[in-house]
Design a protein around this motif. Sequence first.
Motif, PDB file in Angstrom:
ATOM      1  N   VAL A 155       0.839  -1.209   0.000  1.00 47.96           N
ATOM      2  CA  VAL A 155       0.000   0.000   0.000  1.00 47.96           C
ATOM      3  C   VAL A 155       0.873   1.257   0.000  1.00 47.96           C
ATOM      4  CG1 VAL A 155      -1.649   1.343   1.357  1.00 47.96           C
ATOM      5  CG2 VAL A 155      -1.988  -1.117   1.070  1.00 47.96           C
ATOM      6  N   LEU A 156       1.888   1.277   0.846  1.00 53.30           N
ATOM      7  CA  LEU A 156       2.780   2.440   0.910  1.00 53.30           C
ATOM      8  C   LEU A 156       3.508   2.654  -0.412  1.00 53.30           C
ATOM      9  CD1 LEU A 156       4.344   2.010   4.474  1.00 53.30           C
ATOM     10  CD2 LEU A 156       2.693   3.743   3.749  1.00 53.30           C
ATOM     11  N   SER A 157       3.966   1.565  -1.021  1.00 50.68           N
ATOM     12  CA  SER A 157       4.700   1.677  -2.282  1.00 50.68           C
ATOM     13  C   SER A 157       3.815   2.187  -3.418  1.00 50.68           C
ATOM     14  CB  SER A 157       5.292   0.312  -2.667  1.00 50.68           C
ATOM     15  OG  SER A 157       6.217  -0.118  -1.692  1.00 50.68           O
ATOM     16  N   LEU A 158       2.550   1.829  -3.396  1.00 48.70           N
ATOM     17  CA  LEU A 158       1.623   2.288  -4.422  1.00 48.70           C
ATOM     18  C   LEU A 158       1.206   3.744  -4.206  1.00 48.70           C
ATOM     19  CD1 LEU A 158      -0.715  -0.835  -4.775  1.00 48.70           C
ATOM     20  CD2 LEU A 158       0.904   0.022  -6.491  1.00 48.70           C
ATOM     21  N   CYS A 159       1.065   4.124  -2.943  1.00 39.88           N
ATOM     22  CA  CYS A 159       0.492   5.445  -2.627  1.00 39.88           C
ATOM     23  C   CYS A 159       1.524   6.561  -2.530  1.00 39.88           C
ATOM     24  CB  CYS A 159      -0.308   5.364  -1.330  1.00 39.88           C
ATOM     25  SG  CYS A 159      -1.757   4.288  -1.425  1.00 39.88           S
ATOM     26  N   ILE A 160       2.685   6.288  -1.950  1.00 40.62           N
ATOM     27  CA  ILE A 160       3.658   7.374  -1.734  1.00 40.62           C
ATOM     28  C   ILE A 160       5.069   6.985  -2.200  1.00 40.62           C
ATOM     29  CG2 ILE A 160       2.409   8.504   0.136  1.00 40.62           C
ATOM     30  CD1 ILE A 160       4.295   7.013   2.104  1.00 40.62           C
ATOM     31  N   PRO A 161       5.216   6.461  -3.404  1.00 39.49           N
ATOM     32  CA  PRO A 161       6.551   6.049  -3.849  1.00 39.49           C
ATOM     33  C   PRO A 161       7.535   7.221  -3.922  1.00 39.49           C
ATOM     34  CG  PRO A 161       5.053   6.107  -5.705  1.00 39.49           C
ATOM     35  CD  PRO A 161       4.214   6.280  -4.470  1.00 39.49           C
ATOM     36  N   ASP A 162       7.029   8.419  -4.311  1.00 43.72           N
ATOM     37  CA  ASP A 162       7.909   9.576  -4.422  1.00 43.72           C
ATOM     38  C   ASP A 162       8.486   9.982  -3.072  1.00 43.72           C
ATOM     39  OD1 ASP A 162       5.312  10.150  -3.687  1.00 43.72           O
ATOM     40  OD2 ASP A 162       5.321  12.156  -4.589  1.00 43.72           O
ATOM     41  N   GLN A 174      11.879  10.060 -10.536  1.00 40.98           N
ATOM     42  CA  GLN A 174      10.926   9.719 -11.593  1.00 40.98           C
ATOM     43  C   GLN A 174      11.198   8.339 -12.181  1.00 40.98           C
ATOM     44  OE1 GLN A 174       8.107  11.388 -12.391  1.00 40.98           O
ATOM     45  NE2 GLN A 174       8.711  12.569 -10.592  1.00 40.98           N
ATOM     46  N   THR A 175      12.451   7.936 -12.218  1.00 43.28           N
ATOM     47  CA  THR A 175      12.784   6.585 -12.684  1.00 43.28           C
ATOM     48  C   THR A 175      12.354   5.537 -11.669  1.00 43.28           C
ATOM     49  OG1 THR A 175      14.706   7.452 -13.872  1.00 43.28           O
ATOM     50  CG2 THR A 175      14.661   5.077 -13.469  1.00 43.28           C
ATOM     51  N   GLY A 176      12.443   5.896 -10.376  1.00 42.32           N
ATOM     52  CA  GLY A 176      12.150   4.944  -9.315  1.00 42.32           C
ATOM     53  C   GLY A 176      10.677   4.741  -9.023  1.00 42.32           C
ATOM     54  N   ILE A 177       9.847   5.738  -9.311  1.00 42.71           N
ATOM     55  CA  ILE A 177       8.410   5.635  -8.981  1.00 42.71           C
ATOM     56  C   ILE A 177       7.750   4.442  -9.676  1.00 42.71           C
ATOM     57  CG2 ILE A 177       6.160   6.738  -9.307  1.00 42.71           C
ATOM     58  CD1 ILE A 177       7.498   9.401  -8.602  1.00 42.71           C
ATOM     59  N   PRO A 178       7.837   4.294 -10.994  1.00 42.13           N
ATOM     60  CA  PRO A 178       7.222   3.109 -11.620  1.00 42.13           C
ATOM     61  C   PRO A 178       7.885   1.810 -11.185  1.00 42.13           C
ATOM     62  CG  PRO A 178       8.515   4.350 -13.224  1.00 42.13           C
ATOM     63  CD  PRO A 178       8.417   5.201 -12.016  1.00 42.13           C
TER      64      PRO A 178
END
Length: 446
Positions: free
Chosen positions: A333-340, A354-358
């Motif tokens: 859930v955390l990785s999907l919601c607040i990756p930035d 930006q490379t790391g978010i997806p």
Amino acid sequence: MNPNYMKEKPVLPLFVSAAIPMVLSMLVNSLYNIIDSIFVAKISEEAMTALSLVFPVQNLVTSIGVGFGVGVNAVIAMSLGAGKQKDADVAASQGILFSIVHGVLLTVFGILAMPSFLGIFTESETVFHFGVRYAVIVLSFSVIVTVEITFEKIFQSIGRMLVSTFCLLTGCVVNIVLDPLLIFGIGPFPEMGIEGAAWATNIGQLSTLVIYLTVWAVKRPNLKLSLKLMKPTRQIAGSLYLTGIPATLNMALPSLLISALNSILAAYTQTYVLVLGIYYKLQTFLYLPANGAIQGMRPLLSYNAGAKEYLRVRKIYKVTALTIVCVMAAGMVLSLCIPDSLLGMFTENPVTVQTGIPALRIICFGFVVSSLSVVSAGALEALGKGPKSLVISALRYVIFIIPAAFLLSRFLGPDAVWHAFWMTETGAAAIAFALYRGTVGKMEVK
């Protein structure tokens, strides 16, 4: 304390009392890893990249210590469950001896190999020199690391989880406090840069070992350590390594995976290598609580298997699996919601974020299903079935993911590499659960 409490206390309260201290320890330990990386990242992005490249070798030292410690833990707990006190004493004593030998070998070979190792993954002289300077200091304390981990597993094997927790917490707090002081030269401390991060790590680990030795001398656990019992015997040494070697390989395989993925991604840009390094720092925060639950589970399973309480073995497995599923779901859930926000803790470079978010959003789809692999591998180690546990880890870290990552990168580009993670976890989980069920079923039939 009732010596038979591991097979008499109700399963849920027993697991909670064993797992919570270890989960707390792992959470603090993972917090230290993240804070350490945050401070190093403030030196420069090159320093953070160097830390990412050194991580596989640093992790190898810990892996060998923990892996062999798992063997020590399992043999002691199963011996006590079967009422064989002398075997437990011998296992503890020989475990300390072998851990010293392992630490010496790791120090020598690690320091000698580090320049060549770093040269494989970077052409940057700045990154190379950062990595060598950090690695030489950290690896010089390998004996401290391996002996400290063996004491941790010995205390866990006799149910003294709070002692293990206190020692780990103290070492982590010392490390966290010293990090900024030694890196940036705050107050009377000299500014040491990346060497300061290394010395903070070493002093924290030394603090943990000193406390273990002090507690052992004062509290006198129901195990005996002596030079006489350290003389290697074929039976006990064989049992230690039968579980310890596969467990060590289980722990070391992630280092092989990271090195392989670094090689695949470095062919594109260093940004992908940095993203992978950041992900593994975040993964540490997620998986270490799960590993804490596994550490709480292991001595309980070993003891009850030694006592032939197989129904309790199944119940302990189920409770542990449910706990880890909850942890992994929260991480997803955390990785999907607040990756930035997660990535921003380690870099201020917008391109890296930006490379790391997806990447983070794709990888996290394998978190929940990986619970079956993690708990099954831990259970098989506790039951003395190290080779089967190794099969699970080989599937997760080598056999499935490396070929998948290579092919995806070649045909679809570097961003496709992240899909190899969830694909691997799905296939490995099915095989892992089948191996566990088959093992417990055969034990019950005997």
